[in-house]
Motif scaffolding. Structure first.
Motif, PDB file in Angstrom:
ATOM      1  N   UNK A  55      -9.608  -4.750  -9.594  1.00  0.00           N
ATOM      2  CA  UNK A  55      -8.886  -5.465  -8.527  1.00  0.00           C
ATOM      3  C   UNK A  55      -8.987  -6.944  -8.737  1.00  0.00           C
ATOM      4  N   UNK A  56      -8.460  -7.705  -7.851  1.00  0.00           N
ATOM      5  CA  UNK A  56      -7.930  -7.335  -6.543  1.00  0.00           C
ATOM      6  C   UNK A  56      -6.493  -6.830  -6.634  1.00  0.00           C
ATOM      7  N   UNK A  57      -6.079  -6.100  -5.591  1.00  0.00           N
ATOM      8  CA  UNK A  57      -4.696  -5.642  -5.474  1.00  0.00           C
ATOM      9  C   UNK A  57      -3.859  -6.865  -5.116  1.00  0.00           C
ATOM     10  N   UNK A  58      -2.908  -7.204  -5.988  1.00  0.00           N
ATOM     11  CA  UNK A  58      -2.098  -8.408  -5.789  1.00  0.00           C
ATOM     12  C   UNK A  58      -0.689  -8.112  -5.289  1.00  0.00           C
ATOM     13  N   UNK A  59      -0.224  -6.870  -5.505  1.00  0.00           N
ATOM     14  CA  UNK A  59       1.112  -6.486  -5.074  1.00  0.00           C
ATOM     15  C   UNK A  59       1.037  -5.159  -4.340  1.00  0.00           C
ATOM     16  N   UNK A  60       1.668  -5.090  -3.177  1.00  0.00           N
ATOM     17  CA  UNK A  60       1.667  -3.854  -2.417  1.00  0.00           C
ATOM     18  C   UNK A  60       2.780  -2.935  -2.892  1.00  0.00           C
ATOM     19  N   UNK A  61       2.495  -1.643  -2.793  1.00  0.00           N
ATOM     20  CA  UNK A  61       3.464  -0.632  -3.188  1.00  0.00           C
ATOM     21  C   UNK A  61       3.256   0.630  -2.384  1.00  0.00           C
ATOM     22  N   UNK A  62       3.281   1.778  -3.052  1.00  0.00           N
ATOM     23  CA  UNK A  62       3.222   3.064  -2.351  1.00  0.00           C
ATOM     24  C   UNK A  62       1.977   3.887  -2.659  1.00  0.00           C
ATOM     25  N   UNK A  63       0.963   3.309  -3.244  1.00  0.00           N
ATOM     26  CA  UNK A  63      -0.260   4.063  -3.534  1.00  0.00           C
ATOM     27  C   UNK A  63      -0.888   4.536  -2.219  1.00  0.00           C
ATOM     28  N   UNK A  64      -1.173   5.850  -2.093  1.00  0.00           N
ATOM     29  CA  UNK A  64      -1.758   6.355  -0.850  1.00  0.00           C
ATOM     30  C   UNK A  64      -3.225   5.967  -0.661  1.00  0.00           C
ATOM     31  N   UNK A  65      -3.876   5.476  -1.711  1.00  0.00           N
ATOM     32  CA  UNK A  65      -5.292   5.126  -1.628  1.00  0.00           C
ATOM     33  C   UNK A  65      -5.504   3.653  -1.294  1.00  0.00           C
ATOM     34  N   UNK A  66      -4.736   2.759  -1.954  1.00  0.00           N
ATOM     35  CA  UNK A  66      -4.961   1.332  -1.744  1.00  0.00           C
ATOM     36  C   UNK A  66      -3.698   0.548  -1.382  1.00  0.00           C
ATOM     37  N   UNK A  67      -2.567   1.234  -1.284  1.00  0.00           N
ATOM     38  CA  UNK A  67      -1.271   0.596  -0.982  1.00  0.00           C
ATOM     39  C   UNK A  67      -0.857  -0.374  -2.081  1.00  0.00           C
ATOM     40  N   UNK A  68      -1.342  -0.158  -3.295  1.00  0.00           N
ATOM     41  CA  UNK A  68      -0.983  -1.003  -4.427  1.00  0.00           C
ATOM     42  C   UNK A  68       0.298  -0.548  -5.098  1.00  0.00           C
ATOM     43  N   UNK A  69       0.773  -1.360  -6.012  1.00  0.00           N
ATOM     44  CA  UNK A  69       1.993  -1.093  -6.754  1.00  0.00           C
ATOM     45  C   UNK A  69       1.786   0.079  -7.709  1.00  0.00           C
ATOM     46  N   UNK A  70       2.766   0.967  -7.784  1.00  0.00           N
ATOM     47  CA  UNK A  70       2.674   2.126  -8.670  1.00  0.00           C
ATOM     48  C   UNK A  70       3.784   2.092  -9.715  1.00  0.00           C
TER      49      UNK A  70
END
Length: 91
Positions: A55-70
């Motif tokens: 990490x860190x998560x820099x872009x949001x997406x649809x990951x069900x665990x961290x809401x990160x980009x997939x």
């Protein structure tokens, strides 16, 4: 509607854990721990990506665990940050 969510408190991380259904804080905590979230203090948490050093998560997406980009890969939608693989639907 108000939902209980968990956010990562690591510097600059945008990770969120949003459970499928409304749940109390104790249920949320247990579910998040099973997915790799770690408790830092009584009220702060670290996402699986930051806990593993990805990490860190820099872009949001649809990951069900961290809401990160997939990214869509042959095995399923794979998170760039926590490496969670969500299988593609069978349709």
């Amino acid at each position: 509607m108000i939902r209980t969510v968990m956010s990562c408190e690591a510097g600059g991380c945008l990770a969120l854990y949003v459970p499928d259904a409304d749940a109390g804080a104790d249920v949320l905590e247990r579910a998040a721990r099973r997915l790799g979230w770690r408790r830092r203090t009584t009220y702060t948490h670290t996402c699986p990506a930051c806990a593993a050093g990805r990490g860190p998560v820099l872009e949001r997406g649809t990951c069900p665990v961290c809401a990160g980009l997939t990214a869509d890969l042959p095995d399923g939608a794979t998170c760039h940050y926590c490496q969670t693989i969500t299988p593609h639907p069978d349709n």
